[in-house]
Write a protein that holds these residues in place. Structure first.
Motif, mmCIF file in Angstrom:
data_model
loop_
_atom_site.group_PDB
_atom_site.id
_atom_site.type_symbol
_atom_site.label_atom_id
_atom_site.label_comp_id
_atom_site.label_asym_id
_atom_site.label_seq_id
_atom_site.Cartn_x
_atom_site.Cartn_y
_atom_site.Cartn_z
ATOM 1 N N LYS A 165 -39.328 36.736 15.118
ATOM 2 C CA LYS A 165 -39.183 35.278 15.111
ATOM 3 C C LYS A 165 -39.511 34.779 13.714
ATOM 4 O O LYS A 165 -40.108 35.489 12.917
ATOM 5 N N THR A 166 -39.181 33.531 13.455
ATOM 6 C CA THR A 166 -39.533 32.950 12.160
ATOM 7 C C THR A 166 -41.010 32.556 12.172
ATOM 8 O O THR A 166 -41.610 32.366 13.241
ATOM 9 N N GLU A 167 -41.578 32.424 10.977
ATOM 10 C CA GLU A 167 -42.983 32.018 10.865
ATOM 11 C C GLU A 167 -43.193 30.628 11.438
ATOM 12 O O GLU A 167 -44.204 30.370 12.100
ATOM 13 N N ASP A 168 -42.245 29.704 11.208
ATOM 14 C CA ASP A 168 -42.368 28.348 11.754
ATOM 15 C C ASP A 168 -42.366 28.363 13.280
ATOM 16 O O ASP A 168 -43.122 27.635 13.926
ATOM 17 N N SER A 169 -41.509 29.193 13.848
ATOM 18 C CA SER A 169 -41.428 29.294 15.305
ATOM 19 C C SER A 169 -42.752 29.823 15.874
ATOM 20 O O SER A 169 -43.284 29.303 16.863
ATOM 21 N N VAL A 170 -43.317 30.849 15.238
ATOM 22 C CA VAL A 170 -44.595 31.419 15.683
ATOM 23 C C VAL A 170 -45.711 30.389 15.536
ATOM 24 O O VAL A 170 -46.538 30.216 16.435
ATOM 25 N N ALA A 171 -45.725 29.673 14.416
ATOM 26 C CA ALA A 171 -46.766 28.662 14.166
ATOM 27 C C ALA A 171 -46.706 27.555 15.210
ATOM 28 O O ALA A 171 -47.741 27.131 15.746
ATOM 29 N N SER A 172 -45.499 27.061 15.526
ATOM 30 C CA SER A 172 -45.412 25.990 16.529
ATOM 31 C C SER A 172 -45.741 26.518 17.932
ATOM 32 O O SER A 172 -46.368 25.824 18.733
ATOM 33 N N THR A 173 -45.325 27.755 18.233
ATOM 34 C CA THR A 173 -45.663 28.348 19.537
ATOM 35 C C THR A 173 -47.176 28.544 19.642
ATOM 36 O O THR A 173 -47.773 28.284 20.690
ATOM 37 N N LEU A 174 -47.792 28.973 18.559
ATOM 38 C CA LEU A 174 -49.246 29.148 18.524
ATOM 39 C C LEU A 174 -49.951 27.815 18.752
ATOM 40 O O LEU A 174 -50.933 27.739 19.503
ATOM 41 N N LYS A 175 -49.425 26.768 18.143
ATOM 42 C CA LYS A 175 -50.005 25.429 18.310
ATOM 43 C C LYS A 175 -49.886 24.965 19.766
ATOM 44 O O LYS A 175 -50.856 24.447 20.346
ATOM 45 N N ARG A 176 -48.724 25.164 20.391
ATOM 46 C CA ARG A 176 -48.534 24.783 21.797
ATOM 47 C C ARG A 176 -49.444 25.610 22.718
ATOM 48 O O ARG A 176 -50.000 25.099 23.680
ATOM 49 N N MET A 177 -49.582 26.911 22.385
ATOM 50 C CA MET A 177 -50.442 27.785 23.179
ATOM 51 C C MET A 177 -51.895 27.303 23.125
ATOM 52 O O MET A 177 -52.569 27.231 24.147
ATOM 53 N N LYS A 178 -52.378 26.951 21.936
ATOM 54 C CA LYS A 178 -53.750 26.449 21.783
ATOM 55 C C LYS A 178 -53.946 25.154 22.573
ATOM 56 O O LYS A 178 -54.979 24.952 23.214
ATOM 57 N N LYS A 179 -52.928 24.290 22.522
ATOM 58 C CA LYS A 179 -53.001 23.019 23.246
ATOM 59 C C LYS A 179 -53.094 23.273 24.756
ATOM 60 O O LYS A 179 -53.878 22.634 25.454
ATOM 61 N N LYS A 180 -52.294 24.225 25.236
ATOM 62 C CA LYS A 180 -52.318 24.568 26.657
ATOM 63 C C LYS A 180 -53.679 25.165 27.048
ATOM 64 O O LYS A 180 -54.249 24.804 28.074
ATOM 65 N N LEU A 181 -54.204 26.049 26.216
ATOM 66 C CA LEU A 181 -55.527 26.645 26.478
ATOM 67 C C LEU A 181 -56.601 25.560 26.542
ATOM 68 O O LEU A 181 -57.433 25.541 27.449
ATOM 69 N N LYS A 182 -56.574 24.646 25.574
ATOM 70 C CA LYS A 182 -57.566 23.573 25.520
ATOM 71 C C LYS A 182 -57.482 22.696 26.750
ATOM 72 O O LYS A 182 -58.499 22.353 27.356
ATOM 73 N N ALA A 183 -56.264 22.360 27.156
ATOM 74 C CA ALA A 183 -56.079 21.516 28.348
ATOM 75 C C ALA A 183 -56.628 22.210 29.593
ATOM 76 O O ALA A 183 -57.292 21.580 30.428
ATOM 77 N N THR A 184 -56.380 23.506 29.710
ATOM 78 C CA THR A 184 -56.866 24.272 30.876
ATOM 79 C C THR A 184 -58.393 24.340 30.861
ATOM 80 O O THR A 184 -59.042 24.130 31.892
ATOM 81 N N ILE A 185 -58.970 24.605 29.718
ATOM 82 C CA ILE A 185 -60.439 24.695 29.593
ATOM 83 C C ILE A 185 -61.074 23.336 29.857
ATOM 84 O O ILE A 185 -62.080 23.243 30.565
ATOM 85 N N ASP A 186 -60.493 22.287 29.311
ATOM 86 C CA ASP A 186 -61.021 20.940 29.532
ATOM 87 C C ASP A 186 -60.973 20.544 30.991
ATOM 88 O O ASP A 186 -61.802 19.765 31.470
ATOM 89 N N HIS A 187 -59.998 21.087 31.699
ATOM 90 C CA HIS A 187 -59.858 20.789 33.139
ATOM 91 C C HIS A 187 -61.078 21.304 33.914
ATOM 92 O O HIS A 187 -61.501 20.696 34.877
ATOM 93 N N TYR A 188 -61.641 22.432 33.468
ATOM 94 C CA TYR A 188 -62.817 23.000 34.139
ATOM 95 C C TYR A 188 -64.057 22.270 33.688
ATOM 96 O O TYR A 188 -65.060 22.207 34.226
#
Length: 188
Positions: A165-188
């Motif tokens: 994948k491109t670096e930009d694609s990985v960076a944006s996917t990484l950002k979305r993944m972190k956001k999803k992790l944070k939302a899940t953790i905050d839910h608990y």
């Protein structure tokens, strides 16, 4: 009254009593068989019909008898001696219960003391547990990026090469993944 009188007097001849004191199994069994029900009923009465404790203290009573019958001078009051042993064990039982109750009451109101190191470690374990719970909810692509980035410590450029994948694609996917992790953790 007659049964109580016979109970207190004893049922052993002098010769049998001597053999009992020597620890011969036949006479220990005779002593147990003769007095077990009477002692057990006494214990049930004293322990408010608590069968479990009555059996435990009955066993303790005969354990004391077996180890101390050698010191008994005569058998004239063998039944009374057995009752005295059982009574003393019941008293000890209630003292232990009372002491245990005081300890429970004390610890109930006392705040637990934890050292700062333990608290930090507990907090780390809790956070790690939350993170792993959130990780389990990720898509396979997010999991792969997470593993490459945080378990294998790869840079975005290296992750892009592994995933084709491109670096930009990985960076944006990484950002979305972190956001999803944070939302899940905050839910608990």
């Amino acid at each position: 009254y007659m049964r109580l009188f016979l109970f207190i007097l004893g049922v052993f001849t002098e010769e049998e009593f001597r053999k009992l004191q020597e620890g011969e199994a036949e006479y220990i069994k005779k002593l147990y068989d003769t007095y077990k029900n009477r002692i057990y009923n006494y214990l049930l009465f004293k322990l408010n019909n608590n069968e479990h404790d009555a059996y435990d203290i009955l066993a303790d009573t005969f354990e004391v008898v077996i180890t101390t019958v050698v010191r008994l001078r005569n058998q004239n009051n063998l039944g009374g001696w057995l009752i005295a042993i059982a009574r003393n064990l019941v008293r000890g039982h209630y003292k232990k219960l009372k002491k245990r109750q005081h300890i429970l009451e004390y610890t109930k109101y006392k705040e637990p003391h934890y050292s700062p190191d333990i608290l930090v470690e507990l907090e780390k374990n809790y956070q790690y547990s939350l993170l792993m719970t959130a990780y389990e909810g990720l898509t396979p692509l997010y999991k792969k990026i997470f593993e490459l980035r945080y378990f294998e410590s790869k840079k975005i450029k290296e992750i892009a090469g592994v995933l084709n994948k491109t670096e930009d694609s990985v960076a944006s996917t990484l950002k979305r993944m972190k956001k999803k992790l944070k939302a899940t953790i905050d839910h608990y």
